[in-house]
Design a protein around this motif. Structure first.
Motif, PDB file in Angstrom:
ATOM      1  N   GLU A  53       0.711   4.030  -2.951  1.00 50.65           N
ATOM      2  CA  GLU A  53       0.158   5.451  -2.824  1.00 50.65           C
ATOM      3  C   GLU A  53       1.403   6.259  -3.099  1.00 50.65           C
ATOM      4  O   GLU A  53       1.125   7.667  -3.551  1.00 50.65           O
ATOM      5  N   GLU A  54       2.521   5.923  -2.782  1.00 47.81           N
ATOM      6  CA  GLU A  54       3.562   7.021  -3.125  1.00 47.81           C
ATOM      7  C   GLU A  54       3.654   7.248  -4.830  1.00 47.81           C
ATOM      8  O   GLU A  54       3.938   8.376  -5.045  1.00 47.81           O
TER       9      GLU A  54
ATOM     10  N   TRP B 216      -2.306  16.671  -0.267  1.00 50.02           N
ATOM     11  CA  TRP B 216      -2.595  15.195  -0.215  1.00 50.02           C
ATOM     12  C   TRP B 216      -2.945  15.173   1.295  1.00 50.02           C
ATOM     13  O   TRP B 216      -2.738  15.431   2.399  1.00 50.02           O
TER      14      TRP B 216
ATOM     15  N   VAL C 169      -8.376   0.697  -7.315  1.00 51.81           N
ATOM     16  CA  VAL C 169      -7.575   1.993  -7.012  1.00 51.81           C
ATOM     17  C   VAL C 169      -8.407   3.111  -7.043  1.00 51.81           C
ATOM     18  O   VAL C 169      -9.059   3.149  -8.082  1.00 51.81           O
TER      19      VAL C 169
ATOM     20  N   ASN D 160       0.753  -1.190   0.149  1.00 55.34           N
ATOM     21  CA  ASN D 160       0.112   0.282   0.120  1.00 55.34           C
ATOM     22  C   ASN D 160       0.898   1.252   0.084  1.00 55.34           C
ATOM     23  O   ASN D 160       0.469   2.032  -0.711  1.00 55.34           O
TER      24      ASN D 160
ATOM     25  N   ASP E 271      -4.045  12.538   4.434  1.00 59.66           N
ATOM     26  CA  ASP E 271      -3.655  11.303   4.973  1.00 59.66           C
ATOM     27  C   ASP E 271      -4.774  10.677   5.951  1.00 59.66           C
ATOM     28  O   ASP E 271      -4.667   9.948   6.821  1.00 59.66           O
TER      29      ASP E 271
ATOM     30  N   LEU F 124      -9.232   7.436  -6.272  1.00 58.05           N
ATOM     31  CA  LEU F 124      -8.624   8.666  -5.993  1.00 58.05           C
ATOM     32  C   LEU F 124      -9.817   9.730  -5.966  1.00 58.05           C
ATOM     33  O   LEU F 124     -10.949   9.651  -7.123  1.00 58.05           O
TER      34      LEU F 124
ATOM     35  N   ARG G   5       1.184   9.703  -5.309  1.00 61.03           N
ATOM     36  CA  ARG G   5       1.340  10.734  -4.588  1.00 61.03           C
ATOM     37  C   ARG G   5       2.421  11.578  -5.667  1.00 61.03           C
ATOM     38  O   ARG G   5       2.328  12.884  -5.858  1.00 61.03           O
TER      39      ARG G   5
ATOM     40  N   CYS H 238      -7.012   9.314  -1.525  1.00 65.08           N
ATOM     41  CA  CYS H 238      -6.553   8.242  -1.952  1.00 65.08           C
ATOM     42  C   CYS H 238      -6.666   7.054  -1.310  1.00 65.08           C
ATOM     43  O   CYS H 238      -6.445   7.004  -0.105  1.00 65.08           O
ATOM     44  N   ASP H 239      -7.071   6.022  -2.000  1.00 63.69           N
ATOM     45  CA  ASP H 239      -7.319   4.639  -1.425  1.00 63.69           C
ATOM     46  C   ASP H 239      -6.608   3.743  -2.614  1.00 63.69           C
ATOM     47  O   ASP H 239      -7.095   3.389  -3.390  1.00 63.69           O
ATOM     48  N   ALA H 240      -5.287   3.538  -2.191  1.00 66.76           N
ATOM     49  CA  ALA H 240      -4.365   2.792  -3.285  1.00 66.76           C
ATOM     50  C   ALA H 240      -4.952   1.411  -3.505  1.00 66.76           C
ATOM     51  O   ALA H 240      -4.695   1.153  -4.460  1.00 66.76           O
TER      52      ALA H 240
ATOM     53  N   GLU I 201      -7.223   8.934   5.153  1.00 73.63           N
ATOM     54  CA  GLU I 201      -8.051   7.804   4.763  1.00 73.63           C
ATOM     55  C   GLU I 201      -8.572   6.866   5.904  1.00 73.63           C
ATOM     56  O   GLU I 201      -9.831   6.493   5.803  1.00 73.63           O
TER      57      GLU I 201
END
Length: 143
Positions: free
Chosen positions: A48-49, A64, A104, A44, A66, A106, A52, A86-88, A68
């Motif tokens: 996510e990175e 961004w 995925v 994850n 954080d 966003l 991002r 985001c939820d990767a 979630e």
């Protein structure tokens, strides 16, 4: 959001989703909570990175979130400027158990409202995009 920005985001989600799908297809399903936890914390943050970094290149002024996993931060807009949520690995439990029911996800929040949302299902290569006041769209690749 301009059409080329939407296309950029869709391509980025596809890239990250296809990378995750390669991991999903290669690794067997997790058989314990510990294995699920370890695999999630290995994959994850990487996904996510990638999202991002790709978004920061194209949209350097957007923040961004954080939040979630923090419901208290989701009750009202987190920032007054545009920001990404985001939820990767949306549906991570399914991903980790080898079930093809994950995506995925966003979302861009602007002025406290959802401006655009994307959900990419790599298992079916389906992209869902919704743009405020413009509609929702579905695209798939036929094999």
């Amino acid at each position: 959001m301009k059409q080329d920005d939407v296309l950029y985001c869709e391509a980025l989600l596809r890239k990250v989703g296809q990378r995750l799908f390669a991991e999903f297809a290669q690794e067997p399903a997790c058989t314990s909570k510990q294995a699920m936890n370890e695999r999630f914390h290995a994959l994850n943050p990487q996904a996510e990175e990638l999202l991002r970094h790709g978004l920061a290149e194209r949209f350097p002024a957007y923040r961004w979130s954080d939040a979630e996993f923090d419901a208290s931060l989701q009750k009202q807009p987190e920032y007054s400027t545009p920001y990404w949520i985001c939820d990767a690995i949306d549906g991570a439990v399914y991903f980790l158990q080898g079930m093809p029911m994950w995506a995925v996800s966003l979302c861009l929040v602007r002025d406290g409202q959802t401006a655009v949302s994307f959900v990419y299902d790599p298992c079916r290569d389906e992209m869902f995009t919704a743009i405020a006041r413009q509609g929702a769209f579905f695209e798939w690749q036929q094999n």
